[in-house]
Scaffold this motif. Structure first.
Motif, PDB file in Angstrom:
ATOM      1  N   LEU A  63       1.077  -1.237  -0.104  1.00  0.00           N
ATOM      2  CA  LEU A  63       0.001   0.088  -0.064  1.00  0.00           C
ATOM      3  C   LEU A  63       0.727   1.126  -0.149  1.00  0.00           C
ATOM      4  O   LEU A  63       0.112   2.526  -0.641  1.00  0.00           O
ATOM      5  CB  LEU A  63      -1.126  -0.390   1.280  1.00  0.00           C
ATOM      6  CG  LEU A  63      -2.148  -0.919   1.128  1.00  0.00           C
ATOM      7  CD1 LEU A  63      -2.528  -0.935   2.428  1.00  0.00           C
ATOM      8  CD2 LEU A  63      -3.180  -0.592   0.097  1.00  0.00           C
ATOM      9  N   GLU A  64       1.915   1.179   0.163  1.00  0.00           N
ATOM     10  CA  GLU A  64       3.133   1.982   0.574  1.00  0.00           C
ATOM     11  C   GLU A  64       3.907   2.939  -0.887  1.00  0.00           C
ATOM     12  O   GLU A  64       3.698   3.590  -1.569  1.00  0.00           O
ATOM     13  CB  GLU A  64       4.784   2.072   1.469  1.00  0.00           C
ATOM     14  CG  GLU A  64       3.479   2.141   3.247  1.00  0.00           C
ATOM     15  CD  GLU A  64       5.199   1.630   3.523  1.00  0.00           C
ATOM     16  OE1 GLU A  64       5.545   0.594   3.178  1.00  0.00           O
ATOM     17  OE2 GLU A  64       4.647   2.647   4.683  1.00  0.00           O
ATOM     18  N   GLN A  65       3.586   1.119  -1.549  1.00  0.00           N
ATOM     19  CA  GLN A  65       4.155   1.327  -3.000  1.00  0.00           C
ATOM     20  C   GLN A  65       2.695   2.118  -4.096  1.00  0.00           C
ATOM     21  O   GLN A  65       3.259   2.907  -5.055  1.00  0.00           O
ATOM     22  CB  GLN A  65       4.624   0.118  -3.588  1.00  0.00           C
ATOM     23  CG  GLN A  65       5.673  -0.379  -3.081  1.00  0.00           C
ATOM     24  CD  GLN A  65       5.379  -1.876  -3.651  1.00  0.00           C
ATOM     25  OE1 GLN A  65       5.799  -2.465  -5.069  1.00  0.00           O
ATOM     26  NE2 GLN A  65       6.621  -2.773  -2.760  1.00  0.00           N
ATOM     27  N   TYR A  66       1.412   1.771  -3.689  1.00  0.00           N
ATOM     28  CA  TYR A  66       0.332   1.873  -4.521  1.00  0.00           C
ATOM     29  C   TYR A  66       0.219   3.535  -4.090  1.00  0.00           C
ATOM     30  O   TYR A  66       0.042   3.824  -4.949  1.00  0.00           O
ATOM     31  CB  TYR A  66      -0.184   1.134  -3.577  1.00  0.00           C
ATOM     32  CG  TYR A  66      -1.806   1.456  -4.351  1.00  0.00           C
ATOM     33  CD1 TYR A  66      -2.238   1.005  -5.320  1.00  0.00           C
ATOM     34  CD2 TYR A  66      -2.754   2.275  -3.778  1.00  0.00           C
ATOM     35  CE1 TYR A  66      -3.580   0.932  -5.835  1.00  0.00           C
ATOM     36  CE2 TYR A  66      -4.138   2.284  -4.336  1.00  0.00           C
ATOM     37  CZ  TYR A  66      -4.382   1.714  -5.783  1.00  0.00           C
ATOM     38  OH  TYR A  66      -6.016   1.892  -6.185  1.00  0.00           O
ATOM     39  N   SER A  67       0.603   3.714  -2.868  1.00  0.00           N
ATOM     40  CA  SER A  67       0.572   5.976  -2.807  1.00  0.00           C
ATOM     41  C   SER A  67       1.402   6.525  -3.190  1.00  0.00           C
ATOM     42  O   SER A  67       1.342   7.375  -3.711  1.00  0.00           O
ATOM     43  CB  SER A  67       0.814   5.950  -1.153  1.00  0.00           C
ATOM     44  OG  SER A  67       0.279   7.083  -0.952  1.00  0.00           O
ATOM     45  N   ASP A  68       2.540   6.288  -3.460  1.00  0.00           N
ATOM     46  CA  ASP A  68       3.944   6.593  -4.224  1.00  0.00           C
ATOM     47  C   ASP A  68       3.561   6.697  -5.922  1.00  0.00           C
ATOM     48  O   ASP A  68       3.333   7.636  -6.537  1.00  0.00           O
ATOM     49  CB  ASP A  68       4.940   5.707  -4.175  1.00  0.00           C
ATOM     50  CG  ASP A  68       5.816   5.512  -2.200  1.00  0.00           C
ATOM     51  OD1 ASP A  68       5.432   6.690  -1.808  1.00  0.00           O
ATOM     52  OD2 ASP A  68       6.753   5.371  -2.197  1.00  0.00           O
ATOM     53  N   GLN A 120     -16.030   3.033  -9.445  1.00  0.00           N
ATOM     54  CA  GLN A 120     -14.563   3.978  -8.680  1.00  0.00           C
ATOM     55  C   GLN A 120     -13.540   2.853  -8.004  1.00  0.00           C
ATOM     56  O   GLN A 120     -12.386   2.655  -7.302  1.00  0.00           O
ATOM     57  CB  GLN A 120     -15.230   5.270  -7.402  1.00  0.00           C
ATOM     58  CG  GLN A 120     -14.297   5.443  -6.579  1.00  0.00           C
ATOM     59  CD  GLN A 120     -14.807   6.760  -5.562  1.00  0.00           C
ATOM     60  OE1 GLN A 120     -14.616   5.441  -4.667  1.00  0.00           O
ATOM     61  NE2 GLN A 120     -14.951   7.204  -5.582  1.00  0.00           N
ATOM     62  N   ALA A 121     -14.116   0.843  -7.396  1.00  0.00           N
ATOM     63  CA  ALA A 121     -13.885   1.230  -6.765  1.00  0.00           C
ATOM     64  C   ALA A 121     -12.885   0.340  -8.231  1.00  0.00           C
ATOM     65  O   ALA A 121     -12.159  -0.654  -7.461  1.00  0.00           O
ATOM     66  CB  ALA A 121     -15.021  -0.432  -6.276  1.00  0.00           C
ATOM     67  N   LEU A 122     -12.964  -0.880  -9.125  1.00  0.00           N
ATOM     68  CA  LEU A 122     -12.701  -1.040 -10.099  1.00  0.00           C
ATOM     69  C   LEU A 122     -11.454  -0.338 -10.479  1.00  0.00           C
ATOM     70  O   LEU A 122     -10.612  -0.907 -10.739  1.00  0.00           O
ATOM     71  CB  LEU A 122     -13.768  -1.229 -10.890  1.00  0.00           C
ATOM     72  CG  LEU A 122     -13.106  -1.900 -12.557  1.00  0.00           C
ATOM     73  CD1 LEU A 122     -12.522  -3.708 -12.027  1.00  0.00           C
ATOM     74  CD2 LEU A 122     -14.482  -2.602 -13.297  1.00  0.00           C
ATOM     75  N   SER A 123     -11.847   0.802 -10.463  1.00  0.00           N
ATOM     76  CA  SER A 123     -10.912   2.122 -11.170  1.00  0.00           C
ATOM     77  C   SER A 123      -9.740   1.429 -10.493  1.00  0.00           C
ATOM     78  O   SER A 123      -8.071   1.172  -9.988  1.00  0.00           O
ATOM     79  CB  SER A 123     -10.725   3.268 -11.013  1.00  0.00           C
ATOM     80  OG  SER A 123     -12.386   3.731 -12.177  1.00  0.00           O
ATOM     81  N   ALA A 124      -9.770   1.490  -8.728  1.00  0.00           N
ATOM     82  CA  ALA A 124      -8.994   1.252  -7.628  1.00  0.00           C
ATOM     83  C   ALA A 124      -7.717   0.036  -7.974  1.00  0.00           C
ATOM     84  O   ALA A 124      -6.356   0.827  -8.018  1.00  0.00           O
ATOM     85  CB  ALA A 124      -9.195   1.576  -6.618  1.00  0.00           C
ATOM     86  N   ILE A 125      -8.527  -0.666  -8.493  1.00  0.00           N
ATOM     87  CA  ILE A 125      -7.924  -2.535  -8.068  1.00  0.00           C
ATOM     88  C   ILE A 125      -7.270  -2.663  -9.412  1.00  0.00           C
ATOM     89  O   ILE A 125      -6.522  -2.435  -9.180  1.00  0.00           O
ATOM     90  CB  ILE A 125      -9.220  -3.131  -7.881  1.00  0.00           C
ATOM     91  CG1 ILE A 125      -9.547  -3.170  -6.598  1.00  0.00           C
ATOM     92  CG2 ILE A 125      -8.479  -4.911  -8.375  1.00  0.00           C
ATOM     93  CD1 ILE A 125     -11.075  -3.584  -6.512  1.00  0.00           C
ATOM     94  N   LEU A 126      -7.953  -1.394 -10.659  1.00  0.00           N
ATOM     95  CA  LEU A 126      -6.929  -1.748 -11.595  1.00  0.00           C
ATOM     96  C   LEU A 126      -5.684  -1.262 -11.709  1.00  0.00           C
ATOM     97  O   LEU A 126      -4.991  -1.145 -12.291  1.00  0.00           O
ATOM     98  CB  LEU A 126      -8.124  -1.679 -12.574  1.00  0.00           C
ATOM     99  CG  LEU A 126      -9.081  -2.528 -13.330  1.00  0.00           C
ATOM    100  CD1 LEU A 126      -9.894  -1.508 -15.326  1.00  0.00           C
ATOM    101  CD2 LEU A 126      -8.618  -3.452 -13.353  1.00  0.00           C
ATOM    102  N   PHE A 127      -5.833   0.208 -11.657  1.00  0.00           N
ATOM    103  CA  PHE A 127      -4.368   1.334 -10.899  1.00  0.00           C
ATOM    104  C   PHE A 127      -3.409   0.229  -9.996  1.00  0.00           C
ATOM    105  O   PHE A 127      -2.206   0.320 -10.882  1.00  0.00           O
ATOM    106  CB  PHE A 127      -5.135   2.873  -9.878  1.00  0.00           C
ATOM    107  CG  PHE A 127      -3.709   3.120 -10.460  1.00  0.00           C
ATOM    108  CD1 PHE A 127      -3.889   4.038 -10.849  1.00  0.00           C
ATOM    109  CD2 PHE A 127      -3.005   2.689  -9.129  1.00  0.00           C
ATOM    110  CE1 PHE A 127      -2.630   5.302 -11.079  1.00  0.00           C
ATOM    111  CE2 PHE A 127      -2.097   4.142  -9.045  1.00  0.00           C
ATOM    112  CZ  PHE A 127      -1.212   5.221 -10.137  1.00  0.00           C
ATOM    113  N   LEU A 128      -4.166  -0.741  -9.073  1.00  0.00           N
ATOM    114  CA  LEU A 128      -3.052  -1.535  -8.600  1.00  0.00           C
ATOM    115  C   LEU A 128      -2.323  -2.576  -9.675  1.00  0.00           C
ATOM    116  O   LEU A 128      -1.668  -2.989  -9.301  1.00  0.00           O
ATOM    117  CB  LEU A 128      -3.519  -2.008  -7.635  1.00  0.00           C
ATOM    118  CG  LEU A 128      -3.414  -2.734  -6.932  1.00  0.00           C
ATOM    119  CD1 LEU A 128      -2.163  -2.707  -5.467  1.00  0.00           C
ATOM    120  CD2 LEU A 128      -3.659  -4.434  -5.708  1.00  0.00           C
TER     121      LEU A 128
END
Length: 327
Positions: A14-19, A78-86
């Motif tokens: 999640l830190e990598q995700y935030s970066d 919105q949830a799907l976009s967040a997961i796909l970004f990951l």
């Protein structure tokens, strides 16, 4: 003896995700929301690492949101976009695009709520102070509420009577109208904001949030006047990540509550929200004879089809067909 060298620990997922979100210059609000959805996705699958999962597990999570949580289509997206970004920007995993398109829900088309010119004025007249000024900017220039909240001093161009909207929806900049009637009230308001900023500076504060890249490029810009929010919060807060005490922008709920109360006082029998004034801006421009392409640019729509919905709002019931009862 040779001095031992310590290998830096790899950051948590999640830190990598935030970066990654910050590197792409996503807003703090989006960062917070995306992290919440990603954490929910991982917890739903009993803390399995996302690398071990794929479209099947994403589908199961979205189905859970629909059947159990009863969330709207926009929330699902919105949830799907967040997961796909990951997967795309952190894990660098290629997923099946056809499968993903099947997962993504389609929002039902609905006509926006629009106020008449008289109704819009009636609501605004029941307001005062900063909420009134914010609402006038939304109605006068067609801005979204968060676009107004995030305006910086440098984004108000009094000389050319325009407002520059930075990183609007879709991460695009655009110009829109600064109404003549708001020039003096806005100048007076900014004098008061500047006075507050100077007091903050005298106390050792005066810093404002800047996007990640700008903080590195202009290390001292956070205290400059031109970077301050046009509508700052009434109190300072301590940023948990940086430890810096700052003055953020006004929270949008202040405006939402004020508009709701004003609509009630004005006896408007419609569901009036901040976005209603953006819808009304577009509709009233069409009524005044402005072309759809101009309105598209002012609203910042990528596709003119999005703007075309306001042509339907203009039409009377039954696509402007006259009722036989009125003949």
């Amino acid at each position: 003896m040779t001095e031992s060298t310590s290998i830096p620990k790899e950051k948590k997922l999640l830190e990598q995700y935030s970066d990654a979100l910050r590197l792409k210059q996503y807003s703090p609000r989006t960062e917070k929301t995306y992290i919440l959805w990603t954490r929910s996705y991982i917890l739903f699958h009993n803390k399995r690492h996302p690398k071990e999962m794929g479209t099947l597990e994403i589908r199961q999570f979205i189905t859970h949101l629909v059947t159990e949580k009863k969330v709207s289509a926009s929330t699902q997206n919105q949830a799907l976009s967040a997961i796909l970004f990951l997967y795309r920007h952190v894990l660098h995993v290629q997923l099946d695009e056809l499968e993903l398109n099947a997962i993504r829900p389609q929002r039902a088309k609905s006509l926006p709520v629009v106020l008449s010119k008289e109704e819009a004025r009636a609501v605004i007249l029941k307001m005062s102070g900063v909420p009134q000024l914010v609402t006038q900017i939304m109605y006068g220039g067609g801005l979204r509420i968060m676009e107004v909240m995030r305006l910086r001093v440098k984004d108000i161009d009094f000389a050319n009577r325009q407002i520059i909207v930075r990183d609007g929806k879709g991460e695009n900049d655009r110009f829109t109208i600064l109404p003549d009637s708001l020039i003096e009230p806005l100048k007076i308001h900014l004098q008061q904001v500047r006075h507050t900023h100077e007091i903050d500076l005298s106390k050792g504060f005066g810093s404002v949030y800047l996007p990640f890249a700008l903080e590195r490029k202009y290390p001292n810009a956070d205290k400059e006047w031109i970077w301050q929010y046009v509508f700052p919060a009434t109190s300072l807060f301590k940023d948990k990540k940086s430890g810096i005490t700052r003055r953020h922008h006004l929270h949008e709920t202040v405006i939402q509550k004020s508009i709701k109360e004003a609509a009630h006082l004005a006896k408007i029998d419609k569901r009036v929200t901040p976005h209603t004034f953006r819808h009304s801006f577009a509709t009233h421009l069409l009524q005044n004879g402005y072309d759809i392409r101009t309105i598209q640019e002012l609203l910042g729509h990528k596709d003119v089809k999005t703007t075309m919905i306001y042509t339907h709002v203009l039409q009377r019931g039954g696509l402007a067909v006259k009722s036989p009862l009125d003949s």
